[in-house]
Design a protein around this motif. Structure first.
Motif, PDB file in Angstrom:
ATOM      1  N   ALA A 125     -19.101 -34.068  12.773  1.00 25.27           N
ATOM      2  CA  ALA A 125     -19.199 -35.472  13.181  1.00 25.27           C
ATOM      3  C   ALA A 125     -19.661 -35.620  14.634  1.00 25.27           C
ATOM      4  CB  ALA A 125     -17.856 -36.165  12.998  1.00 25.27           C
ATOM      5  N   VAL A 126     -19.597 -34.536  15.417  1.00 26.33           N
ATOM      6  CA  VAL A 126     -19.958 -34.627  16.833  1.00 26.33           C
ATOM      7  C   VAL A 126     -21.411 -35.040  17.023  1.00 26.33           C
ATOM      8  CG1 VAL A 126     -20.220 -33.303  18.975  1.00 26.33           C
ATOM      9  CG2 VAL A 126     -18.148 -33.047  17.588  1.00 26.33           C
ATOM     10  N   PRO A 127     -22.397 -34.378  16.416  1.00 24.93           N
ATOM     11  CA  PRO A 127     -23.789 -34.827  16.626  1.00 24.93           C
ATOM     12  C   PRO A 127     -24.050 -36.215  16.046  1.00 24.93           C
ATOM     13  CG  PRO A 127     -23.695 -33.108  14.957  1.00 24.93           C
ATOM     14  CD  PRO A 127     -22.353 -33.153  15.585  1.00 24.93           C
ATOM     15  N   VAL A 128     -23.353 -36.565  14.968  1.00 25.86           N
ATOM     16  CA  VAL A 128     -23.510 -37.908  14.400  1.00 25.86           C
ATOM     17  C   VAL A 128     -23.029 -38.949  15.402  1.00 25.86           C
ATOM     18  CG1 VAL A 128     -22.819 -39.461  12.543  1.00 25.86           C
ATOM     19  CG2 VAL A 128     -23.275 -37.049  12.050  1.00 25.86           C
ATOM     20  N   ALA A 129     -21.841 -38.712  15.975  1.00 23.24           N
ATOM     21  CA  ALA A 129     -21.289 -39.651  16.949  1.00 23.24           C
ATOM     22  C   ALA A 129     -22.160 -39.720  18.202  1.00 23.24           C
ATOM     23  CB  ALA A 129     -19.872 -39.240  17.317  1.00 23.24           C
ATOM     24  N   CYS A 130     -22.658 -38.561  18.616  1.00 20.62           N
ATOM     25  CA  CYS A 130     -23.498 -38.535  19.819  1.00 20.62           C
ATOM     26  C   CYS A 130     -24.766 -39.359  19.615  1.00 20.62           C
ATOM     27  CB  CYS A 130     -23.844 -37.087  20.157  1.00 20.62           C
ATOM     28  SG  CYS A 130     -24.869 -36.894  21.621  1.00 20.62           S
ATOM     29  N   ALA A 131     -25.428 -39.166  18.482  1.00 18.06           N
ATOM     30  CA  ALA A 131     -26.656 -39.925  18.207  1.00 18.06           C
ATOM     31  C   ALA A 131     -26.365 -41.414  18.078  1.00 18.06           C
ATOM     32  CB  ALA A 131     -27.313 -39.394  16.932  1.00 18.06           C
ATOM     33  N   ALA A 132     -25.216 -41.748  17.491  1.00 18.26           N
ATOM     34  CA  ALA A 132     -24.854 -43.164  17.350  1.00 18.26           C
ATOM     35  C   ALA A 132     -24.608 -43.799  18.706  1.00 18.26           C
ATOM     36  CB  ALA A 132     -23.631 -43.298  16.456  1.00 18.26           C
ATOM     37  N   ILE A 133     -23.888 -43.100  19.580  1.00 21.60           N
ATOM     38  CA  ILE A 133     -23.594 -43.632  20.918  1.00 21.60           C
ATOM     39  C   ILE A 133     -24.873 -43.809  21.725  1.00 21.60           C
ATOM     40  CG2 ILE A 133     -22.497 -43.063  23.127  1.00 21.60           C
ATOM     41  CD1 ILE A 133     -20.274 -41.692  21.469  1.00 21.60           C
TER      42      ILE A 133
END
Length: 336
Positions: free
Chosen positions: A69-77
């Motif tokens: 979920a880390v890269p997903v959250a990073c791209a979303a932010i």
């Protein structure tokens, strides 16, 4: 002729655009997890010349999947939609192989007798004999596979009463980590062991009351922590017998310390030869079996009971063993 710029134009010329920084960060983070997902998908641990360090590293795939979920959250932010899409695909590629291990699946309609199997690595023979016998009694074990079985461990286990519970044995005790053995409640007939293995890997025919037989192999390839060890590890996994799928009437069970997780392509290749992982079948495929008692180690699931895929696994349990860095694995198996 000189040029003059407004304040906004000067700022744009003198500093990087924020969009470029956001894009670079989003794609870099997505790429880190993406490389791991790609390595798992293409079975990088099977590629020539990449055994080290790929084979040890691929063991940690469940931990990488847990942080997908880390890269997903990073791209979303960072509001980068293409990196967000790529990160979501990477997360799906990492998580998808993990989910079936945590969920019990369908079982074959096996109607034969049951065989209760226990496997335990004794850590150079140092595991407490009383704990092993306690588990044998608790589950009324039929077949016991022991790894790192030393002559001293044999003496201790048998003095504690193991052969009163499991009087039949096919064992090859050795000093250090190389010894392995099988103990059973009913007769065992020794069969030729897989050829050319570094560790002892006894193989035997187990005869149940009523005439049914099961072929059992005690498994223990060396840990793949050096180039030489990787060669032996690959060889020993390839040397394991394939399940016949009923063509010769034999049912086979492979139980022991594989020094491999379900993310290793070589173990998945063994499974493709007619086996199912008992823990995977029952939703316990992510329960770690090694490194739990040692705080400096990352726990891994490297001890397995593989059964003929026509068998049903009625129960699976994992237990700590005092004196060992491995957990014991128990499976209640119904034969076809």
């Amino acid at each position: 002729m000189s040029e003059t710029f407004t304040g906004e134009e000067a700022d744009a010329r003198s500093s990087p655009r924020p969009e470029r920084w956001r894009s670079a960060v989003a794609w870099t983070v997505a790429g880190c997890w993406g490389v791991w997902a790609a390595a798992r998908l293409v079975a990088v641990d099977r590629l020539p010349g990449l055994g080290m360090p790929a084979i040890p590293l691929i063991s940690f795939t469940p931990y990488v999947a847990a942080t997908a979920a880390v890269p997903v959250a990073c791209a979303a932010i960072l509001r980068h939609r293409w990196a967000l899409l790529a990160s979501a695909l990477v997360a799906a590629a990492l998580v998808a192989p993990m989910l079936p291990r945590a969920m019990a699946g369908g079982q074959p309609a096996a109607q034969g007798p049951t065989v209760r199997v226990l496997t335990a690595n004794l850590l150079f023979g140092q595991a407490r004999p009383e704990r092993v016998l306690q588990l044998v009694r608790r589950h009324d074990v039929d077949v016991l596979s022991l790894q790192e079985l030393t002559p001293q461990a044999v003496a201790g286990l048998e003095a504690a009463g193991l052969t009163r519970l499991l009087p039949y044995k096919v064992i090859d005790p050795r000093t250090g980590a190389a010894g392995t053995g099988l103990y059973a409640r009913h007769p065992l007939r020794a069969l030729p062991a897989p050829p050319g293995t570094v560790m002892a890997m006894p193989r035997a025919e187990f005869s149940l009351p009523g005439g049914r037989t099961v072929e059992v192999t005690a498994v223990h390839p060396p840990p793949p922590i050096s180039r030489a060890a990787v060669r032996h590890w690959r060889h020993d996994l390839r040397a394991l017998p394939s399940s016949s799928g009923g063509r010769d009437g034999r049912v086979r069970i492979l139980a022991g310390d594989y020094n491999a997780t379900l993310d290793h392509a070589h173990l998945r290749r063994v499974l493709s030869r007619g086996y199912a992982d008992a823990a995977d079948r029952t939703g316990g495929g992510l329960i770690p079996t090694w490194g739990v008692s040692a705080g400096a180690r990352t726990p891994l699931t490297i001890d397995h009971i593989l059964v003929d895929r026509r068998c049903a696994v009625r129960d699976l349990k994992v237990y700590d063993i005092a004196g060992s860095d491995h957990r014991a694995v128990f499976a209640d198996v119904r034969l076809p």
